[in-house]
Structure formats: structure tokens, C-alpha cells
Design a protein around this motif. Structure first.
Motif: not given
Lengths: 380, 380, 380, 380
Positions: D79-88
Motif C-alpha cells: 500500500m502506498p499509504a506505507y510508502s517510504k516517502s510518507l514514513i521518511e
């Protein structure tokens, strides 16, 4: 295997299928993805002289200004497959190939300009072979007339600007075949499905294939219908409802164009069963689904002692990721056929299409048997 | 076609499959129903010397006191197929056949009593041929041992009363084969699937077939799995959940017995794909559904560019009305094979079974091709 | 409870809903069926002075020559509910009631002839009360105009023969209300949903209710949409595809008529959510399904962190057996309301309708709360 | 609104729910996501003195060495919801909060060590309030005994190391309540559902809530079951089959633990209907699905005239993204309740749970009405 330079020209290059083909070829080359989804990667094809996926040089035509990087990023549905990082890692090839795409409004194109583009790409890239594949948006259906039967009539239609008599897809097909480039129609548009063009292909030693890639709901139909036939179960009705949200879906929300698609999807069941159950296939555009084509099918059938029964299925597939590998398969198989001197409709490619050119067979397993037999017969 | 007197002996005669076979044969004879659901009624079989459905004389064994009229009326799910009026119209045959069914508790049976019943039925009815088909409730699975490998060992097991070493289905199979009557196992029980019995069948010129009729969910699996394989789509997981409410379902709610069924259902996908995706098949007894077996399957697969996709289906079939015509087909095909001098496992009948004896093939279309080729080769 | 003679006049009496009402009332009277499906049989209604289901005398109007016995037998889908034996056991009442049905072509009817029929039935049967319920086929939608606002304008429309200005359903509604008979519109046709008629009902002390019985797919929507709202989940799209095979379905295959139905079905979700997701409701006629209305709904929604998710449902209901008990409920509740002196749109009956007259509420639970509160407040 | 420092202590912090809560709070703070999925973001709650989502300070306990950045990245299903960019973009908060998580093996924990951790976090962070929420893996079911009824008995159980008498979740609940920290049990484990603990909570002025967050299949059941009841339709059987692939699913593949969950899921339908239809809820671990919990439900019901009908639904939800906002909602509502002096089981929070503490109501709409009434009554 001799080194060859081979080109793939995509009509509608920046659509979601076209950009998935580009992304896929670039990613395969770098081994960032595996060959899942590619029929020609099955062991049965390993001894054929197919062009490596890493060798293809892409070009194409479009009506919109865009590029492969941007187009691939726009394939929706939030799939990590089309993630920034994968696309970035392929940017080098994608940008190089984007530069090979000719953008021109449909109304400004004609037979000559299109053929010029093809020959120009072929020459500049010093290609040994070039295959042209139509992945553009579906056109409204066209009724065939006497003028479609021979080249003299066809010439008249080419001169006329009437796209209702000779749609863009057929003009492109004519230009490709006339220039001896194999032509594949992955859409339900008319393309090369014209007696005069098929005859021309045969006489010019050009392989042609089509029409309408069998990627999802119809693929399933083409294995389920034989099952009902094999058990002598009587299909009473078969209803299919498709919802999708990509540009293909948007174009299909025009009723006149939808007709082409529904016609192509709807005859498969009756052709396999040998009788016509009530059959309804509908397509609706649902924006939020993006590239996720979702189909619900409801099959009502009668068994022994007259008992009515039901089967339902839901197919949730990413349309472009289903179509793209088949486009690559077709490019490889058609180029091989041309090298082998085969010409005209490629019957052994029926498994790839909803309305196979030159073949009456719709049962997927029988179609695959034809393809495997072909592969076996020419294995080195 | 010479007139022959042929008998069909049903083990578990008054179950829902057995009584549907009886009702079906009687109704076909009177032309109250058509041949929908009968594979041998397909045109490809029209030139074979199959016994007419109107000629069969039914007998069988049971553990419960009952009769065909009552048993057919009890097939649930509110299907008009099992309506009073149809059953009444067939009462004459049903009552006659009910009188041929021997009722005896399982513990009171043995090899000799069973063989005696068969020979007695054969003689009284002046039969030319008799086929024995197991449609009784599923037994728990049995692990094969050295004693199962030859007749000497088998004799020892017959003497022992241990049904965990040699279950009732295998004792019956032995009795039938030893008496030169063809034997078909329509259940997942062990039956004739024992090296010593298969060898005996071959040496005695007796055809055998089995195991476990492919009527519903597994039938669908056996056409869908080849589709995923043909497109090189990677199946990640395949979950099947079956709910049903007939006696078969009740028996399967015993976990040890369920194991036999699940094992038989679960290997089909992996055998077709050539690799083992995570695969879970569950069965639950749901009283209210009666004979309506409902299955939900969820297939999770990966396509090109690694995109995960899903397919689901629901199958809602009347289990007995799906099984009964296949039992009749098998009776006809096995009797024909015996007349033709064929013996041992009938590989060409693989299409009928979840675990076909003597054949590795699970793909329905390929199984049907084997059957059709057989039919073609012996057409008169 | 005083003994009363109450009549129920069905417009479209011999349709599948009408004949199911007749069969149901007759079967309930004989206790051949229980009260499952009747809302007014819930304990909350036990202390209300509702008319017993055994007391109703049926009459009605039709455009086809037929009778209740035949019409009930023709309700398809092979349901034992409509078995010969049940229908035969009810023949006495059904035949008596059939004799009360006036058959006349739509074009030969007018306001006067219809009112005459109603008064005549009322007088002959010596009724204390009579309720008129429209269960006829759906009409095309009608745009309201100035003339619909008052009785003077309405009179002009009555004089005109233009059914596009004032459809048959509204002429009938007018005739009923003018004669002080309560009127219920179970269809999406215009009926009494006209300012002038609603005012007339109020001034004449006549209860009216409608429109369009909430029997299946929309019923489910009216509990699922509140669930998404309660969890603050954002519905992106809601697609519903309905297939059915009864006469209602056939009539709806006319696109202009379908519009009335789809409009009525489609606004429920947006009304509940308070915003408009993309919403598509389609209806197709599928002959083989008879009275089995099957709906597939696909809900695409977004949760926390923007994650898109999906819910699908399939509803397989016998349309007439879902509608008939609600018609009986409405007859009982509207007659009670008239006795209590209530007039105009019955807001507390919103739970029964897709487009409730006089109420904005579409959430089923809230609608039921209104109904239960009403029942509680008037319980004796 | 006064500025307050509020803490949220997650038991099982690095699980998929826990890390989704952390990611969600951090992303909400930065406005990288909107409040979709948060019940307390509905307009009805706007005038309550709830703590802003940006104010929460996270801590927790775990048995595995990990951190929120890594744990959130591991939430599967692509899921893009848990994408690297959001998490970063949320790393700053996530790392700070990870440092507040105490890692210790279950066997090394006891009442004192746990209470010490809580008090220590409370003091170091200078918190005004702290709420403890259990989002750890499900434990096997525990039978209540006399010792669970009062504090003396409970003390004995605390001394014993027998987790079968007093599981970890209850020891933690005791520690929290004893220290006057509100406790919420989002799992089916025993937690605070012990007479002695509920009494303690009341006497110590501590709000408690639970058990088992109603996130998916059961949520749907809790609106569909009332629909069948409202229409007086008789539910014959209700089958639910759940497949999921996260750690929660893995833990549930242990039959003894699964029992807790199934028990909690299974009683909802009967409690709402007021009678017990045959009801079967099964859960299977399917690795490939990761966090995508997929449920198929099949409802068999009987309508008027005895007609059997069917409804099916499939729910495909990301379990953690459904659970996380509810955890945040509960934290906000329970802290508010404590400030208002409420104590013991919070009945108005029933809508959040499969087995609501202190409330018998399972109908979602009625539960929501209770919550909304509460919100309304305390709106400033």
C-alpha cells in the motif's frame, strides 16, 4: 543467435498500455522485474530464436504531448509497480524512447505522413526489423463495404477523409503493411481486419495479428465456457458487468465506441458453446478505479434433472499490467514469424485475442495447444 | 446394437447421489427429463456402442432402511427437480429397484457376503454385465502399507477386521473385481486405489476407475489453474471454502474424514501449476443449505511488473444433480470398455475425477481431449 | 377489536407482486405459511389495532385478462413457494378475488371509470374501509409543472389525454384520494407525488404513502451507507448492477422507463452520505432469472492514511416474495392511520420506500426507529 | 482549550496496528494525510474538548526489538499509504516515540515492572494524562473463576505465574488501572474484562473500554443483521470465512488462540437477531495477503411464503488502516471521559467493539446513536 536491431512502434504510445510496455521492457533489461506475465518466457518457448526483451528499441505515435516517464507515473490505482523509484531507475531508456514518439493530431495525419514516420524511425535507428502494434483508444465500429475488398477500393477510401469508412487504425495498418512492417492490432478497432489489407499482407509477406487483446474477463470466459460445454451443462444466461477508470474506460463510456468492445467481448461464449444463451456484457467508467478493471460475471445454467444453478466470479486486474506483457509477446512472435517467411493472419496467435484474425477457435486451452504446437514445430 | 441386460450396483444406494441416479435413469426412460448434464450424450459419443440409459437395472447396498422414492423426496434445497409429481411418475421403476437394494449394517458385512449379493443380483436379473459404483459416504484416509502391494498381503488384511487397514470401500472393490465386475469409485475413499487390486483388475480383465467425482469447485479449479499457467501469471495463494448441508456434508464435518476430501481437492492446483502456491481448502456443514453446495474461492496472483491481482468465484450447485449424470456416464463407459477387453485403470476417464486413477493429468481440457480422442478412436 | 370489513384494491393485480399478495393473504388465512417477512408481525406491533391478515377482501384493476391462480402459477424461478399444491389449497379465495378484478385497457380508463370501480367494489362488498395500492408496471418519469401545484391545474391535466403530463398512476391516485380511499404507491411511477394531490389528501383526511418499495439492493444500501458514514470512511464510487427476469424487468428494459427506477435507486447513497460519490445503478432484463432479482454492488472507499479498500455484495432475492408482505404491511398501517384520523404523507412509513413521501430519511435504522416510535406511541 | 500533555501507551507497539497508529498520528500532525477514518473527526464531535491529534506523545511496550519506522515499512500489501516517502517525512516523531518503547520478553514482565514503565513514561514526559491501549497479539481464551471476582483473589492470581489463570493482558490492565491510567482493550484477549478489575476501575475513577475492535467483517454484520430483523426475514445460516496474512493472522492460526477471536466475532449476529441461526466463523492465515484481510460472508435466509434467498458479501480491507484511527478515537474519548470524571466501563463506546464492555447492544446504528447522544449531551 545473430545480433539484430529490432524496433517496436506503438500507436498510442503514451497510453497506459503503451507506457507499461516501455516501463516493462526497460525494467526487464535491468532485471528489476522478472518475466511473470510473459507467455514467451514459458519453458516451451526457450528454444525459439525470439528477440531478447533487452534488444527492443521503442518508438511510436501519439496525439498528446507527453513522455514515457510521466505517462507511466500517471498509471493509477496506487500500484507500487509504477513507483517513482522503479520509473526513475528506467529513466534513461524511457527518455530515449520518448524522443522516438511522434506527436500529431489525428486530423493532421494521413497515410503518407504515417508511413514516413515509420520508415524514418527504421532508417535512423538502423533497424533490421520493425513491428507496429496498435494500443490506441478504441474507435467506433465500421461496417465493411465493397470498397474494403480490394486495393483499388481501399485507395479510394484512403483518399477520402471519411473516418467512418476507413478509420485511423486501418490507415495506419495499411501504411505499415505496405512498408512491409508486421502489424498487430491489440484493440477492437478495425485495423487490418479488411479483406484488401489481409490480401496485401499475404502478398507482401507481412505477418498480421489481432484483434483485441484477451486480458481479463474474456480470458476467464474462454476457459469457463468450455467447462460448461464439457459437462453438457446448459448455459441459460451469462451476464458480465465491467467497471474501470482509466482512459480506455473513459473512451468506452461513449456508447458508439463501447459497441466495438462489447461486440468483441460478447460473442466468445456463444462461439464456444455452439448455441446462444442470453448474454449481456456491459462496461461502465468508474473514475476511482483507475487502471483496476473489475468485472462481475453471473452464469445461470441448468444441470441434470433440470436443476438451475449459478456461478459468479469477480476479476480484479490491473489492465495495463495484464496487457503489456502480451504486447511484448506478440512483438517477439510476429518478428520471428516474419524472419521465418510467414505471412498474412497468424492463426497460431489466437490465444492472445478476443477476436482472433484467421481463427475461429475461442477456447483458450485449444488456442494454447495451437501456439505450443507451433512453438514445438519450429524449436531448434 | 445387440440387446443387452446391464446392471448398475450402487454402494450407498439411498444417499442423495444414489437416489438421484435412480430418479434420473427412471425419468430419462420416460423422457420426463432431457440429457443435460450427461457427458455421454454429447454428439462426440453418438457413434459408440454405449448402453441406452433406458436399459439399466439398478441394485445396491445400504446401511439404512429406506427406498428410492423416499430418498429422492428427501433431497433437499427445495428443488422442483425432486418434486412429488416427477418422483410419482417414476415410482414403478423406483420401487422395483428399491427391492434390489440389500440393507445391512457395515459391521455385518464382509468380503463374502458382499460378493454373494453381487453374484445373486447378477444371476436373478439375468444380467449380461454388472458395474459396481461406490457413492457411499467418505471414509477416513488410510495409509498404504506393504500388505497392500500383493494379493497375499491383501488376503491377510481381508481376514482382519481392522477397517483402518482395509476400509469397507476396498473390501467391496476387491469383491467386485474378484467377481469380474468393473468397479468405479466416485468418492475419496480408498476403494480400488491399492496396488494389489489394480494388478488384480488388470489380470482379471476388469476395468476400474476413480477416485472422487469432479463435480463442482474442483471442476472450476481444473480450468482456471491452466489459465493462470497459460498466461505465466504466478498464483500466490488459492483459498477455497465449501459449505454444504446434505449427509455428505454431515459426514465431512468429522475432521478425520474431512481430511480425505480436502486432500483430494487440494492437490489439483499445484499439480496443474507445477509449483505449490499457498493453498487452503476448507469444508463446513451448514444444515440449511441441504444439497446446495456453495463454494467461495479466492485466488491471489501476481502479474507483470509484480502487480498483485485477485480473482474470486462463487459456485452454487446442487451436488447430487451434478454427480448423478457423471455416475451414469461412468457406468456406460466402463461397461463399454469391458466389452472391448480393456482392463485396469481407465486413464481416459480422468476428466471425471479429482484424483484420477492411472493418470497424472488434472487440466480439464486436456482430460477431455483424452476422452474425446478415445471416443473418436473407437467410433464405429 | 371490532370486526371490520376491509378491502385492498391492487392496481396491476395480476402482476407477480399482486398475485403474491393474493396468494400470501389466502395462505396466511389458512395458516399454510407463517408471518416471516411481515414487518407488522414483529412483536412491537402486537398491541396495535391492525386488521387481521385473514380479513382482507381483494379487488383490483388490470390491463390483461388473467386470474390469481394462473398469475401466481406463472411466478417463475421454480420456487416451491408457488407450488401447485399451495396454490390449489388457496383456490377458493383466489377465484373469489379474481372475480373482483376489473380488466380494461389503459386507454379505455379514465378518472371516472376508475373511481366508479372503486366505489362499486366498496359498496358491493359492504366494506368499512378500502385501501388502494399501486403495484403496476413502472411508468416513464414525468417532470412536474405549474399545473401540478393546485386542483384547478390538475383538473386541466385530467381532462387532457396526455399521459406524459399526468400518467395513469396519478389519475388513479386522484380518483382514490378524491373518494377518500387511502392510496399507497409501491412503484417509482408518479402516483400521488404531486403537490395538488398531497394537499387534497390532507384536506380530505386521506393517508397516502410511497414511493417505490425498498425490497432488495436499495434496502442493503440503506444500511451499508450509514456504516461507511459512521466510520468516516470516504466512499469513492458505488456501482450497482441488477439483473432480473420477471415482467417488471421486461418493462424496465425500456430505457425511458428504466430512468424512473434508476433515479429512485440511485439517490439513496448520496442522501445518506451527505456527498455524492460516483454512483452508477444499472438494470438489465435476463429472461432465465424469472423472479430472482440478482444484484451485484461494488463499493470503493478510502480509509485512514488514504488506503483504498473495497466491499462487494451479491443479493439474490425473489422479488415478489420480498415485496408482497410489505404491501400487506402498508395496507394494514395505512388503514389504521385513517381510522386514527391521520392524513397526507405518512412519514413514519419511510422504511418501506426508496423515495419516501414526506420524509428525507434514507437510513433504514433511523426509518425503523421512526416506525417503532409511532407504534409505541399508539400502542393500546 | 487548555494545553495538555497527553500520552498514549501501546501494548504491542511495533505490531501493524501500533505502527499504523504512530505513522498516522505523525502524518496527521504534518497534515500529510486527512482525517478520513477517524470517527472523532465527524462534525458531531467538533464541539467537544478532545485532545488534538497533534498533541499525543507515544510510548509502549513490546516483546520484539524493532522501531516504528521499520515496523511501519513492514506493513505489507504494497500500500502506498506505507510508502517510504510518507514514513521518511514522519521519521522525526517516529524515532522519538520508538525511544519510548520498552522491549522485554513476556516472561520477564510482571505487574510491578509494567506499572513502573507506565509511571516512568508519565513522569519523564511530564504528562497530564496517559491512556493505555492493548493492540498486542490475541491470547488464548481464559475461563473466569471465583478468584477473578474480587481484589483479594486477583492478588493471588497476580502472584501466581500461571498465564492461563491471569493472562498478560489482564496483568497489564491491572497495572494501568491501579495507577489510575485509563485502559482500552482493542483485542479479544481478557484484559480488563474481569469483575474485580471493573470494580477497581469504578472505585479508582478510571474509565475502561473494550473489547476487540470492530473493524471489518463484524462491522458489516452489525448493520446487516438488524436489516434482516427489521424486515422480519428469518436468517437460516450465516457463514463467515476470513483470510489474512499479517502477524495477527499468523497468531490466529494457532487453534487455541483463534477460539478467542471466533467467539468474539460469532455471537454478534445471534445477539442482534434474538435467536441463533447456524453460524460459522472461520479464520485462516494466508501469507500472500499481508495486511489485506478478506472476508466472505454467506447469509441464507427465508422470506415470505417460505422462499429461501441468499446474500453474500466480500470485504477487502487493510486491517491496520481500519484499526488505527479507531485506536486514536478511543484514546481521545477515554481521556476526555476521565477529565469529566467518568469511571468504569464506557458504555457509549460500544460502537467500537465486537464485545462491548458494559453494553449489550451490537446494532451499529444504535451504538452510534448512543455515542452521538453522549457527544451531544456534553457539547460545550
Amino acid at each position: 543467435m545473430t545480433h539484430r536491431r529490432v524496433g517496436l512502434w506503438l500507436i498510442g504510445a503514451f497510453g497506459s498500455v503503451g507506457s507499461s510496455v516501455a516501463l516493462g521492457l526497460a525494467a526487464l533489461k535491468r532485471k528489476h522485474v522478472d518475466t511473470t506475465g510473459l507467455v514467451t518466457a514459458l519453458p516451451e518457448f526457450s528454444r525459439l530464436d525470439l528477440d531478447p526483451v533487452s534488444e527492443f528499441i521503442l518508438g511510436g505515435s501519439e496525439i498528446r504531448h507527453d513522455d514515457f516517464v510521466n505517462a507511466a507515473s500517471a498509471v493509477g490505482g496506487g500500484m507500487p509497480a509504477y513507483s517513482k523509484s522503479l520509473i526513475e531507475s528506467c529513466r534513461h531508456d524511457l527518455d530515449e524512447w520518448s524522443a522516438n514518439v511522434r506527436v500529431m493530431a489525428a486530423k493532421d495525419r494521413n497515410f503518407d505522413s504515417f508511413q514516413h514516420e515509420l520508415r524514418d524511425f527504421y532508417r535512423r535507428q538502423q533497424l533490421d526489423q520493425l513491428v507496429v502494434i496498435n494500443v490506441a483508444s478504441t474507435e467506433p465500429p465500421v461496417e465493411l463495404q465493397a470498397d474494403h475488398n480490394d486495393l483499388v477500393g481501399l485507395q479510394k477510401l484512403v483518399q477520402s477523409d471519411d473516418l467512418q469508412l476507413l478509420p485511423a487504425s486501418s490507415r495506419y495498418a495499411y501504411a505499415a503493411i505496405d512498408a512491409s512492417f508486421p502489424y498487430v492490432n491489440f484493440t477492437p478497432s478495425l485495423g487490418a481486419s479488411i479483406p484488401a489489407l489481409l490480401a496485401l499482407a499475404t502478398s507482401k509477406d507481412v505477418p498480421v495479428a489481432g484483434s483485441d487483446g484477451k486480458t481479463g474477463e474474456t480470458l476467464v470466459k474462454s476457459v469457463l465456457a468450455p467447462m460448461f460445454a464439457a459437462r453438457n451443462l446448459k448455459v441459460l444466461s451469462w451476464v458480465g458487468h465491467n467497471i474501470l477508470g482509466n482512459r480506455d474506460g473513459k473512451v468506452l463510456s461513449d456508447p458508439s465506441i463501447r459497441k466495438s468492445k462489447v461486440r468483441s467481448k460478447d460473442h466468445v461464449v456463444a462461439d464456444i458453446l455452439g448455441y446462444q444463451p442470453q448474454s449481456l456484457t456491459t462496461i461502465e467508467y468508474v473514475d476511482s478505479l483507475d487502471d483496476w478493471k473489475t468485472a462481475w460475471d453471473h452464469v445461470h445454467f441448468r444441470g441434470f434433472l433440470g436443476v438451475p444453478m449459478r456461478m459468479q466470479f469477480t476479476w480484479e486486474g490491473c489492465d495495463s499490467a495484464l496487457a503489456a506483457p502480451l504486447v511484448i509477446d506478440l512483438a517477439r512472435l510476429v518478428l520471428l514469424a516474419q524472419r521465418r517467411g510467414e505471412a498474412g493472419p497468424m492463426k497460431h496467435l489466437a490465444a492472445f485475442f478476443k477476436t482472433p484474425l484467421g481463427a475461429e477457435e475461442h477456447d483458450l486451452t485449444r488456442q494454447m495447444a495451437m501456439l505450443m504446437e507451433y512453438a514445438h514445430s519450429i524449436s531448434q
